[in-house]
Design an enzyme around this catalytic site. Sequence first.
Site, mmCIF file in Angstrom:
data_model
loop_
_atom_site.group_PDB
_atom_site.id
_atom_site.type_symbol
_atom_site.label_atom_id
_atom_site.label_comp_id
_atom_site.label_asym_id
_atom_site.label_seq_id
_atom_site.Cartn_x
_atom_site.Cartn_y
_atom_site.Cartn_z
ATOM 1 N N HIS A 197 1.428 3.994 1.829
ATOM 2 C CA HIS A 197 1.996 4.784 2.929
ATOM 3 C C HIS A 197 3.525 4.888 2.816
ATOM 4 C CE1 HIS A 197 -1.779 4.177 5.639
ATOM 5 N NE2 HIS A 197 -1.910 5.192 4.807
ATOM 6 N N ASP B 180 5.956 4.879 4.844
ATOM 7 C CA ASP B 180 6.834 3.946 5.563
ATOM 8 C C ASP B 180 6.851 2.559 4.915
ATOM 9 O OD1 ASP B 180 4.160 3.610 6.459
ATOM 10 O OD2 ASP B 180 4.835 2.605 8.279
ATOM 11 N N HIS B 181 6.140 2.414 3.796
ATOM 12 C CA HIS B 181 6.168 1.146 3.048
ATOM 13 C C HIS B 181 6.755 1.303 1.644
ATOM 14 C CE1 HIS B 181 3.720 -1.343 5.888
ATOM 15 N NE2 HIS B 181 3.516 -0.125 6.351
ATOM 16 N N HIS C 237 4.422 -4.464 10.711
ATOM 17 C CA HIS C 237 4.916 -3.798 11.931
ATOM 18 C C HIS C 237 5.040 -4.761 13.109
ATOM 19 C CE1 HIS C 237 4.554 0.499 10.700
ATOM 20 N NE2 HIS C 237 3.637 0.015 9.855
ATOM 21 N N HIS D 216 0.848 -1.204 0.000
ATOM 22 C CA HIS D 216 0.000 0.000 0.000
ATOM 23 C C HIS D 216 0.875 1.243 0.000
ATOM 24 C CE1 HIS D 216 0.827 -0.475 4.287
ATOM 25 N NE2 HIS D 216 0.302 0.709 4.548
ATOM 26 N N HIS E 296 -7.500 -0.552 5.623
ATOM 27 C CA HIS E 296 -6.427 0.327 6.126
ATOM 28 C C HIS E 296 -6.218 1.452 5.110
ATOM 29 C CE1 HIS E 296 -2.688 1.488 8.084
ATOM 30 N NE2 HIS E 296 -2.031 1.335 6.945
ATOM 31 N N ASP F 32 -0.270 -3.741 6.270
ATOM 32 C CA ASP F 32 -0.841 -3.176 7.502
ATOM 33 C C ASP F 32 -2.315 -3.525 7.670
ATOM 34 O OD1 ASP F 32 1.608 -2.065 7.945
ATOM 35 O OD2 ASP F 32 0.969 0.020 7.682
HETATM 36 ZN ZN LIG Z 1 0.073 1.753 6.448
#
Ligand SMILES: [Zn+2]
Length: 261
Positions: free
Chosen positions: A60, A62-63, A172, A58, A117, A134
């Site tokens: 985001h 941080d990915h 995570h 996805h 999410h 996530d």
């Molecule tokens: Zn995420």
Amino acid sequence: MQNQLQVTPISAFKDNYIWLLHKAHNPHAVVVDPGDAAPVLNALAAHQLTLDAILITHHHADHQGGISLLKQAFPDLIVYGPAKENITERTHALSEGMRVHLTTLDCAFEVWEIPGHTLGHIAYVHSDLVFCGDTLFSAGCGRIFEGTPTQLFHSLERFKTLPPHTRLYCGHEYTLSNLKFAQLLEPENQQIIKHQKICEALRAQDLPTLPSTVALELQINPFLRTQENSLIHNTLKYNENISDNHPLSIFTALRAWKNTL
Ligand SMILES: [Zn+2]
């Protein structure tokens, strides 16, 4: 065993995992959700691997934040990502039912669309392992940033259809805090108590609590257990405004409640 796919965690930021896919006696590698390039480059150098492809679950940061720098280091890099999301330098857009064949590692994944999410979130499903980003965490699930509780509920229900031994690689390290919430909901659940001890020992050694398995999550994850009587009873006890005990209503209440903790 030599040809088995190996999945190695690369820690990033505070609690992210970037998953490194490789095989013994094979110089090729693939990473899942590289939010940061530096730890990936270090891991590739340590294992003497070259990066062929990236799988993104996805959008985001941080990915996917490491894609540009990784592409500079490996210009022929293939970047797979969800068709419904804006992914930096994506080369292959994926949607429900498509297959990803990683030729250099000789393995294939089926794509599942699992919104909730984020709206376009996808999972990569292999015969005995899944990269779920996530959406599903061990003993928990992702926050609803773009989708609806109904979407996330149905996305999570899909994981119940996988064989019990299927390994779940989440984005995570949230397991211990999730288990606290799970224990509040089911204080009598011995599996939760037992797993909490295992995870505390792992974290004390700075080791990951992942991957989990479908069988374990069915025993400890409140978001997959919304039909359990004791969990329903405790959810209703703490949340007087729930109108009924339908699994979706319980799920919606649990997700909102967890956000407040
Ligand atoms: Zn995420």
